[in-house]
Design a protein around this motif. Structure first.
Motif, PDB file in Angstrom:
ATOM      1  N   ALA A   8      40.741 -56.665  44.729  1.00  0.00           N
ATOM      2  CA  ALA A   8      39.358 -56.134  44.036  1.00  0.00           C
ATOM      3  C   ALA A   8      38.930 -56.513  42.701  1.00  0.00           C
ATOM      4  CB  ALA A   8      38.268 -54.730  44.363  1.00  0.00           C
ATOM      5  N   VAL A   9      38.095 -56.980  42.381  1.00  0.00           N
ATOM      6  CA  VAL A   9      37.926 -57.919  40.944  1.00  0.00           C
ATOM      7  C   VAL A   9      36.500 -58.435  40.662  1.00  0.00           C
ATOM      8  CG1 VAL A   9      38.254 -59.445  39.306  1.00  0.00           C
ATOM      9  CG2 VAL A   9      40.205 -59.101  41.067  1.00  0.00           C
ATOM     10  N   GLY A  10      36.184 -57.563  39.289  1.00  0.00           N
ATOM     11  CA  GLY A  10      34.735 -57.116  38.608  1.00  0.00           C
ATOM     12  C   GLY A  10      34.450 -56.300  37.864  1.00  0.00           C
ATOM     13  N   GLU A  11      33.569 -56.510  37.119  1.00  0.00           N
ATOM     14  CA  GLU A  11      32.926 -55.781  36.186  1.00  0.00           C
ATOM     15  C   GLU A  11      31.880 -54.899  36.252  1.00  0.00           C
ATOM     16  OE1 GLU A  11      30.568 -55.738  31.557  1.00  0.00           O
ATOM     17  OE2 GLU A  11      31.371 -57.487  32.074  1.00  0.00           O
ATOM     18  N   ALA A  18      25.818 -52.200  39.111  1.00  0.00           N
ATOM     19  CA  ALA A  18      25.704 -53.504  39.757  1.00  0.00           C
ATOM     20  C   ALA A  18      27.059 -53.761  38.741  1.00  0.00           C
ATOM     21  CB  ALA A  18      25.027 -53.849  38.238  1.00  0.00           C
ATOM     22  N   LEU A  19      27.853 -55.443  39.253  1.00  0.00           N
ATOM     23  CA  LEU A  19      28.598 -55.605  39.134  1.00  0.00           C
ATOM     24  C   LEU A  19      28.347 -56.922  38.848  1.00  0.00           C
ATOM     25  CD1 LEU A  19      30.677 -56.301  42.812  1.00  0.00           C
ATOM     26  CD2 LEU A  19      31.517 -54.729  40.520  1.00  0.00           C
ATOM     27  N   ARG A  20      29.486 -57.691  37.294  1.00  0.00           N
ATOM     28  CA  ARG A  20      28.935 -59.143  36.539  1.00  0.00           C
ATOM     29  C   ARG A  20      30.035 -59.238  36.705  1.00  0.00           C
ATOM     30  NH1 ARG A  20      27.264 -54.921  31.648  1.00  0.00           N
ATOM     31  NH2 ARG A  20      24.639 -54.785  32.287  1.00  0.00           N
ATOM     32  N   ASP A  21      30.078 -60.353  36.454  1.00  0.00           N
ATOM     33  CA  ASP A  21      31.139 -61.954  36.985  1.00  0.00           C
ATOM     34  C   ASP A  21      31.964 -61.654  36.191  1.00  0.00           C
ATOM     35  OD1 ASP A  21      29.695 -62.589  34.733  1.00  0.00           O
ATOM     36  OD2 ASP A  21      29.622 -64.851  34.953  1.00  0.00           O
TER      37      ASP A  21
END
Length: 239
Positions: free
Chosen positions: A105-108, A114-117
């Motif tokens: 899993a990868v993400g800000e 909410a997930l940001r790139d």
């Protein structure tokens, strides 16, 4: 017993595997991140806490210790937000630990969940395929970059709640696909090249232009022509 979530970091153009280990201890509530984290990673604890609460979930009221292994590799960036949040929720029993097996899993995370790139989706996808993961979870805005890698199951997510529901057995994540950007339209007509004007050029430019054979100037091109190339001159990007 610590809960482990697979994540990744980017060093140069290569992806490096990072294991996010989360342990809960019945002591005064506190969150500690170890494993050579940079400032952006240390700040992720506040984003993770707000994202979990905004998603309608409870943040554990215990001492939370987060270890980023291997400890001798410096961790930078915001890509560890999502795996840290999943590790905390798995340690608290909100997410089954077995559902995290073989998942990277990868993400800000934003404060709303909410997930940001994040940068480096392509090298992380290459790393995931090399490690043989069963799924790579990426934010929707950059999941298409990871989908370039063949033979890899890349899942697109928009927020933390979708990922939690997917780990709990619901079909909330969609498989990402790569869509190539269309090429710009071309008129088919050759472009005119802007040649330096002999009146505005310096003495050296005049000498160089004057030394050119007439055949190189094109048919019908006079010394007084300004700013236009002959009809046969085509820009390099049109070839």
């Amino acid at each position: 017993m610590a809960t482990t979530v697979m994540a990744g970091a980017v060093e140069g153009v290569d992806g490096v595997e990072v294991q996010v280990e989360v342990d809960l201890v019945r002591r005064l509530p506190r969150v500690t991140v170890v494993g050579l984290p940079a400032s952006a990673v240390k700040e992720s604890t506040e984003r993770v806490r707000s994202a979990i609460l905004a998603s309608g979930l409870d943040f554990p009221k215990q001492r939370v210790t987060i270890n980023l292994a291997p400890a001798d590799v410096r961790k930078d960036g915001t890509a560890f937000d999502l795996p840290i949040a999943l590790g905390v929720l798995a340690a608290a029993g909100v997410v089954p630990e077995e559902s995290l097996a073989g998942v990277m899993a990868v993400g800000e995370l934003s404060l709303t969940g909410a997930l940001r790139d994040v940068p480096g989706a392509l090298p992380l996808a290459l790393l995931a395929r090399q490690r043989g993961v069963r799924a790579l979870i990426l934010p929707e805005t950059c999941a298409g970059q990871g989908a370039v890698v063949p033979g890899l199951n890349v899942l697109s997510a928009t927020n933390l709640s979708e990922v939690v529901d997917w780990l709990n057995g619901k079909d909330t994540l969609k498989k990402a696909s790569f869509v190539a950007a269309p090429l710009p339209a071309h008129s088919g007509r050759p472009r005119r090249c802007a040649w330096p004007s002999p009146r505005s050029a310096g003495p050296g430019d005049r000498r160089r232009r004057g030394a050119q054979p007439l055949a190189h100037r094109g048919p019908g091109l006079r010394q007084d022509d300004v700013g236009l190339a002959p009809a046969w001159a085509v820009a390099a990007d049109d070839l």
